[in-house]
Enzyme design. Sequence first.
Site, PDB file in Angstrom:
ATOM      1  CG  ASP A 176      48.706  41.410  28.346  1.00 48.30           C
ATOM      2  OD1 ASP A 176      49.229  42.492  28.030  1.00 48.30           O
ATOM      3  OD2 ASP A 176      49.048  40.331  27.836  1.00 48.30           O
ATOM      4  CG  ASN A 184      54.695  36.873  38.776  1.00 41.62           C
ATOM      5  OD1 ASN A 184      54.255  37.248  39.850  1.00 41.62           O
ATOM      6  ND2 ASN A 184      53.907  36.562  37.768  1.00 41.62           N
ATOM      7  CG  HIS A 189      54.755  33.622  41.824  1.00 40.36           C
ATOM      8  ND1 HIS A 189      54.234  33.757  40.560  1.00 40.36           N
ATOM      9  CD2 HIS A 189      55.838  32.804  41.704  1.00 40.36           C
ATOM     10  CE1 HIS A 189      54.952  33.048  39.703  1.00 40.36           C
ATOM     11  NE2 HIS A 189      55.925  32.466  40.371  1.00 40.36           N
ATOM     12  CG  ASP A 193      49.239  36.496  43.743  1.00 41.67           C
ATOM     13  OD1 ASP A 193      49.255  36.287  42.510  1.00 41.67           O
ATOM     14  OD2 ASP A 193      49.290  35.580  44.587  1.00 41.67           O
ATOM     15  CD  GLU A 219      50.205  38.020  32.103  1.00 41.47           C
ATOM     16  OE1 GLU A 219      51.135  37.956  31.293  1.00 41.47           O
ATOM     17  OE2 GLU A 219      49.824  37.038  32.786  1.00 41.47           O
TER      18      GLU A 219
END
Length: 295
Positions: A176, A184, A189, A193, A219
Amino acid sequence: MNRQKVQEYKTLYLLAKALEQTDDMVFITDTNGIIEYVNDSVSIKTGYEREELVGKKTNILKSGKHTQEFYKKLWATILSGQNYHNVIIDKTKDGRLYYADLKITPLFDDNQTIQNFVATSTDITNRIEMEKKLEKMATIDSLTGIYNRYKIDDEINLQIARCERYKEVFSIIMFDIDFFKVVNDTYGHDAGDRVLKVLSQLISKHIRVTDIFGRWGGEEFVIILSKTGEDEAFIIAEKLRKIVENYTIDGKYNITISSGVTQYIAPQSREELIKKVDEGLYLAKEKGRNQVVVV
């Protein structure tokens, strides 16, 4: 004209009307595949005028998407007097491919010799495309375009079955993004993304064709490495870690990843395997992140 003749004429008239007005495509060919009759639906669906088809072989519609073996089996079936049913990909006059649910029936004369073939087909392109779309939705992560968790679960089950049957080894990597929450919270956000998308593309470019890559959730990501022991899996995970560490996303974001690596050992279940590799990921984070831990 007597009543019986009138009835026969009426029956023939209705059959002719049915052939012409049915939405299904209808072909009648001789035993060599030369087209003798097509109904209006054939012209409407394929773009060919009737005179362009009559006298030609049915391979005028061939799409190039089937092997010679496919057509050999088709002809072997109908020339033996059996009915044939399959989905076939054909091509219209303007080059558009379409899927057809095809049925071919041999017609026999009084001596039980095959005289003609009648082929009826229904254009099922819309149905096939919808099925493909639904399948993609069921297996592909909508944000990143890689496999989703459900597909990864299925693939792990397949690998376990293959391992148990053929004694093949396989390993998995779970990784991750370190401090992804900071991305974020700092950039929003949309930026988060974007990082997930670019990271997915980056990893996809640097794994083997045989490797199976998917987003596990949030993630977290999983890579399934078939025919790969934990030593080689560690080398792969370390290579990917360095690639990510040295890559700047959109010239703005520098990220690192932490990874757990484990090899499947029978008779583990999928859940046990995932739990074990997750422990490796947890240890990588506990040890300071941006590293690979084999468990």
